[in-house]
Design a protein around this motif. Sequence first.
Motif, PDB file in Angstrom:
ATOM      1  N   ILE A  16      46.440   5.723 -38.344  1.00  0.00           N
ATOM      2  CA  ILE A  16      45.879   4.897 -39.422  1.00  0.00           C
ATOM      3  C   ILE A  16      45.875   5.662 -40.746  1.00  0.00           C
ATOM      4  CG2 ILE A  16      43.777   3.754 -40.256  1.00  0.00           C
ATOM      5  CD1 ILE A  16      45.256   2.193 -38.078  1.00  0.00           C
ATOM      6  N   GLN A  17      45.501   6.951 -40.714  1.00  0.00           N
ATOM      7  CA  GLN A  17      45.508   7.748 -41.940  1.00  0.00           C
ATOM      8  C   GLN A  17      46.906   7.819 -42.544  1.00  0.00           C
ATOM      9  OE1 GLN A  17      43.803  11.447 -40.536  1.00  0.00           O
ATOM     10  NE2 GLN A  17      41.717  10.860 -41.150  1.00  0.00           N
ATOM     11  N   LYS A  18      47.902   8.036 -41.719  1.00  0.00           N
ATOM     12  CA  LYS A  18      49.302   8.125 -42.185  1.00  0.00           C
ATOM     13  C   LYS A  18      49.764   6.798 -42.781  1.00  0.00           C
ATOM     14  CE  LYS A  18      53.926   9.256 -40.395  1.00  0.00           C
ATOM     15  NZ  LYS A  18      54.589   7.949 -40.521  1.00  0.00           N
ATOM     16  N   LYS A  19      49.490   5.718 -42.083  1.00  0.00           N
ATOM     17  CA  LYS A  19      49.936   4.400 -42.538  1.00  0.00           C
ATOM     18  C   LYS A  19      49.231   3.970 -43.831  1.00  0.00           C
ATOM     19  CE  LYS A  19      52.977   3.307 -39.372  1.00  0.00           C
ATOM     20  NZ  LYS A  19      54.394   3.089 -39.748  1.00  0.00           N
ATOM     21  N   LYS A  20      47.955   4.351 -43.975  1.00  0.00           N
ATOM     22  CA  LYS A  20      47.218   3.990 -45.191  1.00  0.00           C
ATOM     23  C   LYS A  20      47.716   4.761 -46.406  1.00  0.00           C
ATOM     24  CE  LYS A  20      42.844   3.078 -45.352  1.00  0.00           C
ATOM     25  NZ  LYS A  20      41.366   3.182 -45.202  1.00  0.00           N
ATOM     26  N   LEU A  21      48.242   5.978 -46.187  1.00  0.00           N
ATOM     27  CA  LEU A  21      48.850   6.721 -47.295  1.00  0.00           C
ATOM     28  C   LEU A  21      50.119   6.023 -47.774  1.00  0.00           C
ATOM     29  CD1 LEU A  21      48.456  10.468 -46.168  1.00  0.00           C
ATOM     30  CD2 LEU A  21      47.367   9.348 -48.123  1.00  0.00           C
ATOM     31  N   GLU A  22      50.865   5.456 -46.819  1.00  0.00           N
ATOM     32  CA  GLU A  22      52.096   4.734 -47.157  1.00  0.00           C
ATOM     33  C   GLU A  22      51.795   3.373 -47.768  1.00  0.00           C
ATOM     34  OE1 GLU A  22      54.121   4.492 -43.434  1.00  0.00           O
ATOM     35  OE2 GLU A  22      54.401   6.664 -43.238  1.00  0.00           O
ATOM     36  N   ASN A  23      50.729   2.739 -47.260  1.00  0.00           N
ATOM     37  CA  ASN A  23      50.361   1.393 -47.712  1.00  0.00           C
ATOM     38  C   ASN A  23      48.852   1.225 -47.605  1.00  0.00           C
ATOM     39  OD1 ASN A  23      49.966  -1.314 -48.196  1.00  0.00           O
ATOM     40  ND2 ASN A  23      50.972  -2.022 -46.320  1.00  0.00           N
ATOM     41  N   PRO A  24      48.122   1.272 -48.736  1.00  0.00           N
ATOM     42  CA  PRO A  24      46.664   1.163 -48.713  1.00  0.00           C
ATOM     43  C   PRO A  24      46.153  -0.117 -48.054  1.00  0.00           C
ATOM     44  CG  PRO A  24      47.421   1.897 -50.865  1.00  0.00           C
ATOM     45  CD  PRO A  24      48.637   1.489 -50.105  1.00  0.00           C
TER      46      PRO A  24
ATOM     47  N   SER B 250      39.709  10.827 -25.413  1.00  0.00           N
ATOM     48  CA  SER B 250      39.514  11.506 -26.696  1.00  0.00           C
ATOM     49  C   SER B 250      40.841  11.673 -27.449  1.00  0.00           C
ATOM     50  CB  SER B 250      38.840  12.866 -26.490  1.00  0.00           C
ATOM     51  OG  SER B 250      39.658  13.728 -25.733  1.00  0.00           O
ATOM     52  N   GLY B 251      41.901  11.990 -26.714  1.00  0.00           N
ATOM     53  CA  GLY B 251      43.211  12.153 -27.355  1.00  0.00           C
ATOM     54  C   GLY B 251      43.726  10.858 -27.956  1.00  0.00           C
ATOM     55  N   LEU B 252      43.466   9.752 -27.269  1.00  0.00           N
ATOM     56  CA  LEU B 252      43.895   8.452 -27.786  1.00  0.00           C
ATOM     57  C   LEU B 252      43.167   8.128 -29.086  1.00  0.00           C
ATOM     58  CD1 LEU B 252      45.424   5.759 -27.464  1.00  0.00           C
ATOM     59  CD2 LEU B 252      43.488   4.933 -26.105  1.00  0.00           C
ATOM     60  N   LYS B 253      41.860   8.397 -29.131  1.00  0.00           N
ATOM     61  CA  LYS B 253      41.085   8.154 -30.356  1.00  0.00           C
ATOM     62  C   LYS B 253      41.656   8.960 -31.526  1.00  0.00           C
ATOM     63  CE  LYS B 253      36.993   9.339 -29.290  1.00  0.00           C
ATOM     64  NZ  LYS B 253      35.546   9.598 -29.273  1.00  0.00           N
ATOM     65  N   THR B 254      42.004  10.230 -31.256  1.00  0.00           N
ATOM     66  CA  THR B 254      42.566  11.089 -32.306  1.00  0.00           C
ATOM     67  C   THR B 254      43.923  10.558 -32.765  1.00  0.00           C
ATOM     68  OG1 THR B 254      41.446  12.994 -31.323  1.00  0.00           O
ATOM     69  CG2 THR B 254      43.213  13.455 -32.879  1.00  0.00           C
TER      70      THR B 254
ATOM     71  N   PRO C 141      47.396   9.378 -22.428  1.00  0.00           N
ATOM     72  CA  PRO C 141      47.089  10.752 -21.989  1.00  0.00           C
ATOM     73  C   PRO C 141      47.596  11.002 -20.573  1.00  0.00           C
ATOM     74  CG  PRO C 141      45.119   9.380 -21.935  1.00  0.00           C
ATOM     75  CD  PRO C 141      46.179   8.565 -22.602  1.00  0.00           C
ATOM     76  N   LYS C 142      48.036  12.237 -20.350  1.00  0.00           N
ATOM     77  CA  LYS C 142      48.519  12.626 -19.020  1.00  0.00           C
ATOM     78  C   LYS C 142      47.411  13.396 -18.318  1.00  0.00           C
ATOM     79  CE  LYS C 142      53.469  12.740 -20.138  1.00  0.00           C
ATOM     80  NZ  LYS C 142      53.336  12.020 -21.403  1.00  0.00           N
ATOM     81  N   VAL C 143      46.666  12.693 -17.493  1.00  0.00           N
ATOM     82  CA  VAL C 143      45.554  13.298 -16.748  1.00  0.00           C
ATOM     83  C   VAL C 143      45.875  13.172 -15.258  1.00  0.00           C
ATOM     84  CG1 VAL C 143      43.064  13.271 -16.355  1.00  0.00           C
ATOM     85  CG2 VAL C 143      43.980  12.542 -18.568  1.00  0.00           C
ATOM     86  N   PRO C 144      45.838  14.282 -14.516  1.00  0.00           N
ATOM     87  CA  PRO C 144      46.191  14.214 -13.089  1.00  0.00           C
ATOM     88  C   PRO C 144      45.195  13.408 -12.273  1.00  0.00           C
ATOM     89  CG  PRO C 144      45.311  16.391 -13.658  1.00  0.00           C
ATOM     90  CD  PRO C 144      45.490  15.648 -14.942  1.00  0.00           C
TER      91      PRO C 144
ATOM     92  N   PHE D  29      36.861   2.105 -27.606  1.00  0.00           N
ATOM     93  CA  PHE D  29      36.944   0.825 -28.320  1.00  0.00           C
ATOM     94  C   PHE D  29      36.123   0.873 -29.610  1.00  0.00           C
ATOM     95  CE2 PHE D  29      38.396  -1.452 -24.373  1.00  0.00           C
ATOM     96  CZ  PHE D  29      39.432  -2.161 -24.963  1.00  0.00           C
ATOM     97  N   ASP D  30      34.865   1.330 -29.504  1.00  0.00           N
ATOM     98  CA  ASP D  30      33.972   1.322 -30.673  1.00  0.00           C
ATOM     99  C   ASP D  30      34.423   2.286 -31.763  1.00  0.00           C
ATOM    100  OD1 ASP D  30      32.314  -0.678 -29.736  1.00  0.00           O
ATOM    101  OD2 ASP D  30      30.879   0.693 -28.813  1.00  0.00           O
ATOM    102  N   LYS D  31      34.894   3.489 -31.366  1.00  0.00           N
ATOM    103  CA  LYS D  31      35.351   4.460 -32.367  1.00  0.00           C
ATOM    104  C   LYS D  31      36.648   3.982 -33.029  1.00  0.00           C
ATOM    105  CE  LYS D  31      32.085   7.517 -32.128  1.00  0.00           C
ATOM    106  NZ  LYS D  31      32.132   8.692 -31.265  1.00  0.00           N
ATOM    107  N   SER D  32      37.514   3.339 -32.260  1.00  0.00           N
ATOM    108  CA  SER D  32      38.742   2.785 -32.845  1.00  0.00           C
ATOM    109  C   SER D  32      38.397   1.704 -33.864  1.00  0.00           C
ATOM    110  CB  SER D  32      39.639   2.212 -31.747  1.00  0.00           C
ATOM    111  OG  SER D  32      40.048   3.220 -30.846  1.00  0.00           O
ATOM    112  N   ALA D  33      37.415   0.882 -33.511  1.00  0.00           N
ATOM    113  CA  ALA D  33      36.975  -0.169 -34.434  1.00  0.00           C
ATOM    114  C   ALA D  33      36.410   0.440 -35.717  1.00  0.00           C
ATOM    115  CB  ALA D  33      35.923  -1.043 -33.750  1.00  0.00           C
TER     116      ALA D  33
END
Length: 340
Positions: free
Chosen positions: A226-234, A216-220, A206-209, A172-176
């Motif tokens: 966000i990086q992709k979308k900001k390139l399309e629209n600042p 961590s994968g969700l954060k990435t 994530p697929k965790v058994p 939550f905090d890293k996403s924020a």
Amino acid sequence: MQNSEVFILAIESSCDDTAAAVLHNDKVLSNVVANQLIHNQYGGVVPELASRAHQQNIVPVIDAALRKANIKKEQLSAIAFTQGPGLMGSLLVGSSFAKSLSLALQIPLISVNHMQAHILAHFIAEEGFDKPTFPFLALTISGGHTQIVKVNDFFDMEIIGETTDDAVGEAFDKSAKILGLPYPGGPLIDKYAQLGNPKAFAFTKPKVPGLDFSFSGLKTAILYFIQKKKLENPNFIEENRDNICASIQGTIIEILMDKLKLAVKETGIKQIAIGGGVSANSGIRNTLKEAESKYGWKTYIPKFEYTTDNAAMIGIVGYQKFLSKNFETSSVVSKARIQF
């Protein structure tokens, strides 16, 4: 002193909040917390600053707890304190004070596992709140932990699922932080999520058994999105803030619920209790309440003030240990990591 007249002074100093509480048996007479705002400017807790702030706060906080409870220190039956897990410098401040006071008053010293306390906070006597019966499943979610615990008795607990990397609170905090929101960002994501559509944007789960988690994968994935979308629209974040927060929160809730449903299926236990700072999240609380009618579960959600780090939860564990005379000597050591 008779068990009907047990007064516990509890001290919690595992991270950046200095807290003290007084309990009369299982009832809270006072629950005082001093927050450390200094960490906000650094975007996270700075351990050295935290321990210094604890040293400044601990005497006035304990004094306030005793005065609010209208209890003199001579009436205390025992001192309970957080032994771990947590930041070592912060833990040492609380344990040193607890040891000194127990020696001065010549009353028992009780050590408490912080994560067990989050679970056992459900046994505080509070009007309008039911106590779970054993066995039950506990979902402990915080900035440092994400666990599913099978609770057979007060001190008979088994972790049956946990995070393999980051905790849900960190997600939550890293996403924020990625969204440019100030620390702590988790509550802000919750605030904006209530105004948005959780299905607006899709994030891969994530697929965790088994019953383990991974965040961590969700954060990435959120960072790249966000990086992709900001390139399309600042202005993408500003224009879609509520929907982004709702989608992030919705995905995290789905991950938690998928594992809980599997845990219920595997154990046959339909009593679910939550604890830890992230259990203050409104989306998680609402989803769990809905699960009662949706899946036939009985869910237990603690009073809001007992979700984040507080001393009342340390006190209720102290009370249970007092009843069984589970005391410590002054040689007990604080532990940054502690066996559950």
